[in-house]
Motif scaffolding. Sequence first.
Motif, PDB file in Angstrom:
ATOM      1  N   ASP A 117       4.134  12.009  67.301  1.00 48.35           N
ATOM      2  CA  ASP A 117       3.520  11.916  65.858  1.00 48.35           C
ATOM      3  C   ASP A 117       1.998  11.543  66.106  1.00 48.35           C
ATOM      4  N   ALA A 154      -0.173  14.475  67.613  1.00 45.42           N
ATOM      5  CA  ALA A 154      -0.541  15.361  66.395  1.00 45.42           C
ATOM      6  C   ALA A 154      -1.725  14.729  65.768  1.00 45.42           C
ATOM      7  N   ALA A 197       1.701  19.675  68.699  1.00 46.80           N
ATOM      8  CA  ALA A 197       2.350  18.795  69.523  1.00 46.80           C
ATOM      9  C   ALA A 197       3.790  19.233  69.446  1.00 46.80           C
ATOM     10  N   SER A 198       4.250  20.093  68.768  1.00 45.36           N
ATOM     11  CA  SER A 198       5.793  20.503  68.725  1.00 45.36           C
ATOM     12  C   SER A 198       5.647  21.609  69.913  1.00 45.36           C
ATOM     13  N   THR A 238      -3.028  23.511  64.009  1.00 47.64           N
ATOM     14  CA  THR A 238      -2.797  22.167  63.522  1.00 47.64           C
ATOM     15  C   THR A 238      -2.439  21.181  64.552  1.00 47.64           C
ATOM     16  N   GLY A 239      -2.586  19.811  64.633  1.00 48.51           N
ATOM     17  CA  GLY A 239      -2.152  18.866  65.415  1.00 48.51           C
ATOM     18  C   GLY A 239      -0.609  18.838  65.632  1.00 48.51           C
ATOM     19  N   LYS A 240       0.173  19.084  64.532  1.00 47.85           N
ATOM     20  CA  LYS A 240       1.538  19.105  64.588  1.00 47.85           C
ATOM     21  C   LYS A 240       1.981  20.124  65.234  1.00 47.85           C
ATOM     22  N   HIS A 287      -4.842  15.106  67.872  1.00 49.98           N
ATOM     23  CA  HIS A 287      -5.772  16.447  67.839  1.00 49.98           C
ATOM     24  C   HIS A 287      -6.425  16.692  66.387  1.00 49.98           C
ATOM     25  N   ASP A 288      -5.870  16.231  65.310  1.00 49.49           N
ATOM     26  CA  ASP A 288      -6.425  16.545  63.989  1.00 49.49           C
ATOM     27  C   ASP A 288      -7.647  15.765  64.015  1.00 49.49           C
TER      28      ASP A 288
END
Length: 360
Positions: free
Chosen positions: A329, A332, A302-303, A297-299, A335-336
């Motif tokens: 944010d 992320a 990103a993390s 996932t994008g999240k 990316h998604d």
Amino acid sequence: MEGPSNAFPMNGGEGPHSYSRNSSAQRIFIDRARKIIKEAVAEHLNIEAFSSSGAFLIADLGCSVRPNTFYAVSNVLQAVEQKCESLGLDSQILEFQVFFNDHVGNDFNILFRSLPQDRRYHVAGVPGSFYGRLFPKNCLHFVYSSFALHWLSGAPKEVQDKSSPAWNKGRIFYTNANKEVIKAYAAQFAKDMEVFLCARAQEVVRGGLMVLTFLTRPDGAPHSQVFANRSLDLLESCLADMVKKGTISEERMDEFNLPMYYASPQEMKEAVERNGRFSIKKMVELVEGLAEAYPLTGKMIASQWRAALEGLLKEKMQFGEEMLDELFDSFARKHDESSIFEFVRESSITFVLLERSTTN
């Protein structure tokens, strides 16, 4: 990695954006390196020559914080102990000294608080950039470095020089920049590798081994097709959006360039051969199975990037927590919304086994 005055280590602590909680991908490849380390020690380590000193010295360069560095060290120790057993030597009489190296700002507190209780080695922390000497001459028997050498000593000076054809205006990286920018980054990588290898050549005993793990660009692949590079393109576009909104100035973005370069295995080989102080005993490029190591996932991704880049953004871009939250944010979401995960297969991991030359 950057030089001593410009060091931005991974996020410490144990929070949601800490490196210790965002390094599962690296753990996968540390596990995969276990077999290579075992074979390297079995085939190439002259343990009989080194065991007479009674101590075996290991360094993990760019160790960051727990837990990956402990797994890596354990792999090395197990391989050395098995080599001793295969030769009928008593590995119990060999004392192990492990040096954990990273920048001065690294969270050594959490590293040392997390040390395995059942470890069979002595421990020391060695703060400082590995682009320079860290240890006395001829003392190390085994050097390990994982996912650290894509960090340059700094972004190339030319990309921040308005009078240079390599000035990287409006960009923070080399992926889609002009060829002069790419050449400047490649030259910086070559220069840094020479410094790194010269320093290690003085510190590693003749016949000592070094295992380096890199995230690489497959030979012949365009820079724009590498997953990590495409991901950083999205970060660049998020920063450009912040410029358009007036959150950050155009000048501040123009002055910011990431000090990273994803070399190809061929560039690695050329750097080692040019230096001449180590011989390549094995180079393994792993392309298959990378997808499992990357976040889905994008999240999540990103993390991971925030764990690596937060310190750099705070220092160079003067970002506070709110701006970091806004940036990552957006990162992320992009990316998604993109098809970026299709490019995972265009990346590769390269394991390099080097032996310190006995002749020069």
